[in-house]
Design a protein around this motif. Structure first.
Motif, PDB file in Angstrom:
ATOM      1  N   PRO A  44      -2.764   1.627 -17.594  1.00 12.18           N
ATOM      2  CA  PRO A  44      -2.730   1.230 -16.210  1.00 12.18           C
ATOM      3  C   PRO A  44      -2.943   2.377 -15.245  1.00 12.18           C
ATOM      4  CG  PRO A  44      -0.549   1.513 -17.081  1.00 12.18           C
ATOM      5  CD  PRO A  44      -1.502   2.201 -17.989  1.00 12.18           C
ATOM      6  N   ARG A  45      -2.749   2.012 -14.028  1.00  8.66           N
ATOM      7  CA  ARG A  45      -3.096   2.936 -12.967  1.00  8.66           C
ATOM      8  C   ARG A  45      -1.875   3.276 -12.118  1.00  8.66           C
ATOM      9  NH1 ARG A  45      -8.557   1.164 -10.770  1.00  8.66           N
ATOM     10  NH2 ARG A  45      -7.299  -0.604 -10.210  1.00  8.66           N
ATOM     11  N   ASP A  46      -1.463   2.354 -11.331  1.00  2.61           N
ATOM     12  CA  ASP A  46      -0.396   2.689 -10.384  1.00  2.61           C
ATOM     13  C   ASP A  46       0.927   2.002 -10.673  1.00  2.61           C
ATOM     14  OD1 ASP A  46      -1.140   0.130  -9.931  1.00  2.61           O
ATOM     15  OD2 ASP A  46      -0.792   0.234  -7.772  1.00  2.61           O
ATOM     16  N   ARG A  47       0.874   1.077 -11.609  1.00  2.00           N
ATOM     17  CA  ARG A  47       1.981   0.205 -11.978  1.00  2.00           C
ATOM     18  C   ARG A  47       3.371   0.633 -11.532  1.00  2.00           C
ATOM     19  NH1 ARG A  47       2.597   2.516 -18.047  1.00  2.00           N
ATOM     20  NH2 ARG A  47       2.214   4.630 -17.398  1.00  2.00           N
ATOM     21  N   ARG A  48       3.987  -0.212 -10.777  1.00  8.53           N
ATOM     22  CA  ARG A  48       5.398   0.000 -10.451  1.00  8.53           C
ATOM     23  C   ARG A  48       6.247  -0.473 -11.620  1.00  8.53           C
ATOM     24  NH1 ARG A  48       5.012  -3.462  -5.059  1.00  8.53           N
ATOM     25  NH2 ARG A  48       7.278  -3.502  -5.274  1.00  8.53           N
ATOM     26  N   LEU A  49       5.631  -1.227 -12.527  1.00  6.27           N
ATOM     27  CA  LEU A  49       6.373  -1.778 -13.650  1.00  6.27           C
ATOM     28  C   LEU A  49       5.867  -1.221 -14.969  1.00  6.27           C
ATOM     29  CD1 LEU A  49       7.832  -3.510 -11.769  1.00  6.27           C
ATOM     30  CD2 LEU A  49       6.772  -5.548 -12.726  1.00  6.27           C
ATOM     31  N   THR A  50       6.640  -1.429 -16.008  1.00  8.67           N
ATOM     32  CA  THR A  50       6.247  -1.096 -17.366  1.00  8.67           C
ATOM     33  C   THR A  50       6.907  -2.112 -18.279  1.00  8.67           C
ATOM     34  OG1 THR A  50       6.681   1.158 -16.680  1.00  8.67           O
ATOM     35  CG2 THR A  50       5.970   0.830 -18.949  1.00  8.67           C
TER      36      THR A  50
ATOM     37  N   SER B 148       5.029 -11.275 -11.121  1.00  4.70           N
ATOM     38  CA  SER B 148       4.509  -9.972 -11.550  1.00  4.70           C
ATOM     39  C   SER B 148       4.770  -9.726 -13.028  1.00  4.70           C
ATOM     40  CB  SER B 148       5.176  -8.863 -10.746  1.00  4.70           C
ATOM     41  OG  SER B 148       5.070  -9.120  -9.365  1.00  4.70           O
ATOM     42  N   LEU B 149       5.896 -10.197 -13.502  1.00  2.00           N
ATOM     43  CA  LEU B 149       6.262  -9.917 -14.891  1.00  2.00           C
ATOM     44  C   LEU B 149       5.198 -10.446 -15.849  1.00  2.00           C
ATOM     45  CD1 LEU B 149      10.050 -10.822 -14.718  1.00  2.00           C
ATOM     46  CD2 LEU B 149       8.955  -8.616 -14.369  1.00  2.00           C
TER      47      LEU B 149
END
Lengths: 232, 232
Positions: A9-15, A50-51
């Motif tokens: 990914p790139r900017d993902r606030r999540l993982t 989002s999940l």
DNA sequence: ACGGCTCCTTGAACATCGTTCAACGGTATT
DNA sequence: AATACCGTTGAACGATGTTCAAGGAGCCGT
């Protein structure tokens, strides 16, 4: 599930990892019923939809959570012989299941082929190989130990849950139950004897005692079925 | 739950018994996820709200359904000794759990103190008393056998479910999984050995074999811990 | 036979759940 | 600077467990 790699990914606030972190935390805190996609999302400062970018379904998330906690069980490398080592592995497994009681219900109906589950199977198999088991008996021996762990923890959790519900039911519980209990005792003498003998008992202590008793029985039986003594 | 007697009614188109009948049927046919209040209601030609006159909650209904199927397990009265009798009881228990696989997940998180559960406990305890067990060892022995049954069936159901999911995943499954499997095999030699040794196996046969193996081990261990020989 | 009472069922509603999807802003690539 | 794509939003859908006012159906006493 384990075929789907995470996106690069790139900017993902999540993982995936962060999501599973929160899921395990919620499950530990509020049990199976407390987990919802929206709950996990809010905990992460995000909306529920989002999940689904990281996880195909809630079942997948539970699968990940289950494998996550499976990583906690480990063998004791310093155990002197196969028997103490196998017992230690079983105890570690039991301890993990008692730490994360929700994991049991997942284990029940969900296949678990995650990396940690497989690693756990590997260590168990190696242990039994060194103990002198081989072939079909190896699988059966491994299964027997695991089954005892799972069955014992299920019994303990159910027992514990029963007492919890009784506590919730308010004060007047004992009186309403008395009639039922008396009838039960009358119809089932052996049960009544056991209930009378064990008055107020500590569920945890007694469960552990029973677990060790069954484990010892099982290991006795396994020892008698070993093909060869452990190699020097 | 077992403190709430059924109402003495008048014209009732419904009964607790009929409701539980349908619930068990639906559970058997469609599994845990297939059961909903509305489903049971329509099956009875009634609206969902009506059920709440007979059952306080869905959990209560599941508790009733669980106790219903627990009535199916019984001891073989003609068994010659304590050991075959105990084994027969364990097998009957296992068979019931395999007939109603949903019962396992309920057993996991729900206390079961229904009349049939208690009757089952009674027959088990009497059996072990006659076998020469007493005191705390009696409880532990009973628990050990039950734990093995529950654990073994859980493992079998999970295994079976895994294979079912693989079948559903369409044709291209094997190719996508091949990489993962290869990696697993490389990392886990013992596991790879066992996977290679047991090619296409019949889950039911193998599960039964493992069950009997573990049961034998356990009974060996129990026999050695018996206080006295069975009274004449 | 009639009124009154309790038992049971209905139908609509509420909150919550998992899941989907068009829209949109930000980021990296060209 | 323009473009393409990644990640998120927010609203929506259908289904779920559960509640509740309303109403009908049978029984009782008079």
């Amino acid at each position: 599930m384990w075929l789907r790699p995470e996106r690069p990914p790139r900017d993902r606030r999540l993982t995936r990892e962060r999501i599973v972190d929160v899921a395990v935390a919620v499950l530990d805190a509020e049990g199976h019923g407390g987990l919802s996609m929206r709950r996990v999302a809010t905990e992460l400062g995000v909306t529920a939809g989002s999940l689904y970018w990281y996880v195909r379904t809630k079942d997948d998330l539970l699968e990940l959570a289950l494998d996550r906690v499976l990583a906690e069980v480990s063998a004791d490398p310093g155990a002197p012989g196969w028997r103490p080592a196998l017992a230690a592995l079983a105890r570690s497994n039991r301890a993990m299941l008692l730490r994360h009681r929700w994991a049991l219900s997942e284990l029940t109906l969900r296949p678990n082929l995650g990396p940690n589950a497989l690693a756990l199977a590997e260590t168990g198999l190696r242990l039994l190989e060194r103990a002198g088991f081989a072939g079909a008996d190896l699988d059966a021996a491994m299964a027997a130990v695991n089954d005892h762990v799972v069955g014992a923890v299920i019994a303990e959790v159910a027992w514990h849950g029963t007492l919890e519900r009784m506590g919730e039911s308010g004060a007047g519980w004992g009186e309403r139950a008395a009639g039922y209990l008396r009838e039960v005792a009358a119809r089932h003498p052996a049960l009544a004897r056991r209930m009378a003998a064990t008055g107020e008992i500590d569920v945890e202590r007694e469960s552990e005692r029973r677990f060790e008793f069954g484990l010892d029985c099982l290991l006795d039986g396994l020892a008698a079925r070993r093909l060869a003594p452990p190699p020097p």
